[in-house]
Scaffold this active site. Structure first.
Site, PDB file in Angstrom:
ATOM      1  N   LEU A 130       0.810  -1.213   0.000  1.00 56.24           N
ATOM      2  CA  LEU A 130       0.000   0.000   0.000  1.00 56.24           C
ATOM      3  C   LEU A 130       0.844   1.265   0.000  1.00 56.24           C
ATOM      4  O   LEU A 130       0.427   2.288  -0.535  1.00 56.24           O
ATOM      5  CB  LEU A 130      -0.931   0.012   1.215  1.00 56.24           C
ATOM      6  CG  LEU A 130      -2.000  -1.079   1.256  1.00 56.24           C
ATOM      7  CD1 LEU A 130      -2.731  -1.041   2.586  1.00 56.24           C
ATOM      8  CD2 LEU A 130      -2.974  -0.926   0.101  1.00 56.24           C
ATOM      9  N   GLY A 131       1.998   1.225   0.632  1.00 57.07           N
ATOM     10  CA  GLY A 131       2.811   2.430   0.691  1.00 57.07           C
ATOM     11  C   GLY A 131       3.956   2.275   1.670  1.00 57.07           C
ATOM     12  O   GLY A 131       4.124   1.238   2.309  1.00 57.07           O
TER      13      GLY A 131
ATOM     14  N   GLY B 229       5.852   4.028   4.968  1.00 65.26           N
ATOM     15  CA  GLY B 229       5.754   4.967   6.073  1.00 65.26           C
ATOM     16  C   GLY B 229       7.108   5.258   6.667  1.00 65.26           C
ATOM     17  O   GLY B 229       8.142   4.769   6.182  1.00 65.26           O
ATOM     18  N   GLY B 230       7.148   6.051   7.711  1.00 66.89           N
ATOM     19  CA  GLY B 230       8.407   6.433   8.321  1.00 66.89           C
ATOM     20  C   GLY B 230       9.154   5.262   8.933  1.00 66.89           C
ATOM     21  O   GLY B 230      10.380   5.243   8.956  1.00 66.89           O
ATOM     22  N   MET B 231       8.425   4.254   9.427  1.00 64.46           N
ATOM     23  CA  MET B 231       9.070   3.121  10.095  1.00 64.46           C
ATOM     24  C   MET B 231       9.123   1.866   9.245  1.00 64.46           C
ATOM     25  O   MET B 231       9.792   0.900   9.604  1.00 64.46           O
ATOM     26  CB  MET B 231       8.343   2.815  11.404  1.00 64.46           C
ATOM     27  CG  MET B 231       8.475   3.898  12.451  1.00 64.46           C
ATOM     28  SD  MET B 231       7.727   3.399  14.019  1.00 64.46           S
ATOM     29  CE  MET B 231       8.839   2.095  14.548  1.00 64.46           C
ATOM     30  N   GLY B 232       8.422   1.847   8.118  1.00 66.37           N
ATOM     31  CA  GLY B 232       8.432   0.655   7.292  1.00 66.37           C
ATOM     32  C   GLY B 232       7.352   0.679   6.235  1.00 66.37           C
ATOM     33  O   GLY B 232       6.637   1.674   6.078  1.00 66.37           O
TER      34      GLY B 232
ATOM     35  N   VAL C 281       3.833  -0.660   4.346  1.00 63.38           N
ATOM     36  CA  VAL C 281       2.497  -1.093   4.756  1.00 63.38           C
ATOM     37  C   VAL C 281       1.891  -1.937   3.638  1.00 63.38           C
ATOM     38  O   VAL C 281       1.968  -1.579   2.456  1.00 63.38           O
ATOM     39  CB  VAL C 281       1.586   0.110   5.057  1.00 63.38           C
ATOM     40  CG1 VAL C 281       0.221  -0.362   5.550  1.00 63.38           C
ATOM     41  CG2 VAL C 281       2.224   1.029   6.087  1.00 63.38           C
TER      42      VAL C 281
ATOM     43  N   LYS D 197       2.059  -3.576   8.780  1.00 59.34           N
ATOM     44  CA  LYS D 197       3.248  -2.733   8.648  1.00 59.34           C
ATOM     45  C   LYS D 197       4.468  -3.546   9.073  1.00 59.34           C
ATOM     46  O   LYS D 197       4.536  -4.047  10.202  1.00 59.34           O
ATOM     47  CB  LYS D 197       3.145  -1.473   9.505  1.00 59.34           C
ATOM     48  CG  LYS D 197       4.429  -0.624   9.465  1.00 59.34           C
ATOM     49  CD  LYS D 197       4.330   0.638  10.296  1.00 59.34           C
ATOM     50  CE  LYS D 197       3.620   1.721   9.554  1.00 59.34           C
ATOM     51  NZ  LYS D 197       3.695   3.037  10.259  1.00 59.34           N
TER      52      LYS D 197
ATOM     53  N   ASP E 255       2.839  13.531  14.921  1.00 59.20           N
ATOM     54  CA  ASP E 255       2.916  13.549  13.454  1.00 59.20           C
ATOM     55  C   ASP E 255       1.517  13.667  12.856  1.00 59.20           C
ATOM     56  O   ASP E 255       1.147  12.923  11.947  1.00 59.20           O
ATOM     57  CB  ASP E 255       3.605  12.278  12.952  1.00 59.20           C
ATOM     58  CG  ASP E 255       4.035  12.387  11.488  1.00 59.20           C
ATOM     59  OD1 ASP E 255       4.258  13.526  11.021  1.00 59.20           O
ATOM     60  OD2 ASP E 255       4.132  11.345  10.823  1.00 59.20           O
TER      61      ASP E 255
END
Length: 342
Positions: A25-26, A28-31, A33, A48, A142
């Site tokens: 899906l995309g 993110g800052g930590m990994g 998804v 995630k 955030d």
């Protein structure tokens, strides 16, 4: 068979414990998804997978577990629900609710700035979720449009706060910063920013609870409708007309044949909606597509489908649609794009 290399991103079809990867899906800052299927419960979830470099940091791992547990403890309809977290084959992951209709940032980019009442309602919902997090001892740090996920239900929209990936333990200063960020979020989705009245509401709030209550009080007497709200009164009247004729009147036109015999099923439904409910060409075509696609030419007229038919028509009345001549299944399905936490 060699063990999977945790540095390689999961691919569609891969299993991570009981979760089968469907698609990415995309990031993110930590990994990354993923849309995944929980094979035990046979449901889609947002998975995630934490970046290996972060997962290798002992302090980050400890913080990740602490915050996953804290978010899982939150009981709010306006916070994305955490189902589980853990580690499989060296991959640290968190499993959350899959919210189906995309994020607020994408919605504004696609449909333009929001009407003030609708924007205030959405941010009040986010504030409600944030207040629950603050009570549990979490600050978000955030808050932005891409971290607000949307669920459309007819003419109602539920906003859910996602991605507590850089959350931290509660402090008065960071709690206040979260509230300020809510004000920035509100300004970012309005065409002309936060006006004088809304600025007074935002400025007076000392907590997420107060901002939620202030926005809801401000919105009393104002229609909190989706984009296109300036036409809300006309469309509301049309909606009442549709409720009266969509099952009986349109069904009569289809059954009676006549001048519309040379038209396809969607065009016949659309013409009936225009003639008997006074819908514009775009809304009628959108509604006809949804009705026929879901229930066919005959099935949609059955009594058990009435609520679904009315919901489909209402969605096309309230939400701006593309040109009637260019509507496609992909465009009509705008509000069914799976999304997970960013």
């Amino acid at each position: 068979m060699p063990a999977p290399d945790r540095r390689d991103p999961p691919a569609p079809g891969d299993l991570l414990g009981p979760y089968r990867i469907v698609r990415r899906l995309g990031q993110g800052g930590m990994g990354a998804v993923y849309d995944a299927v929980d094979t035990t419960l046979d449901r889609h979830v947002a998975l995630k997978v934490i970046t290996p470099a972060l997962a290798d940091d002992p302090q980050m791992r400890e913080r990740f577990v602490r915050e996953a547990r804290a978010q899982a403890s939150l009981d709010s309809p306006h916070v994305v629900q955490v189902f589980s977290h853990g580690e499989v084959d060296g991959r640290l992951h968190i499993v959350t609710q899959l919210v189906p209709d995309g994020d607020l940032g994408r919605f504004v980019r696609r449909h333009g700035p929001l009407e003030p009442g609708f924007a205030a309602d959405l941010v009040a919902q986010v504030a409600d979720g944030l207040a629950a997090a603050h009570r549990a001892g979490l600050v978000h740090r955030d808050i932005k449009a891409s971290n607000v996920l949307l669920r459309h239900r007819g003419t109602d929209t539920v906003a859910q706060l996602a991605d507590f990936g850089i959350a931290d333990a509660w402090s008065a200063g960071e709690m206040a910063a979260d509230v300020v960020a809510l004000g920035r979020l509100l300004g970012s989705v309005l065409a002309d920013g936060v006006g004088r009245e809304l600025a007074a509401v935002v400025g007076a709030a000392r907590s997420a609870d107060e901002l939620r209550d202030g926005l809801r009080s401000w919105g009393t007497g104002r229609r909190s409708v989706p984009p296109g709200g300036r036409r809300g009164r006309r469309r509301l009247v049309a909606g009442v007309a549709v409720a009266a004729v969509v099952v009986v009147g349109v069904g009569g036109v289809l059954a009676g044949g006549g001048a519309s015999d040379d038209l396809g099923p969607e065009a016949r439904v659309a013409r009936a909606l225009q003639q008997q409910a006074g819908l514009d060409d775009t809304s009628a075509t959108c509604a006809a597509h949804r009705i026929v696609e879901r229930h066919g030419v005959e099935g949609w007229r059955r009594p058990e489908h009435r609520d679904d038919v009315l919901a489909a028509v209402a969605a096309c009345l309230w939400w701006p649609q593309p040109s009637a001549s260019r509507i496609s299944p992909r465009i009509v399905a705008t509000y069914k794009e799976p999304s997970g936490p960013r």
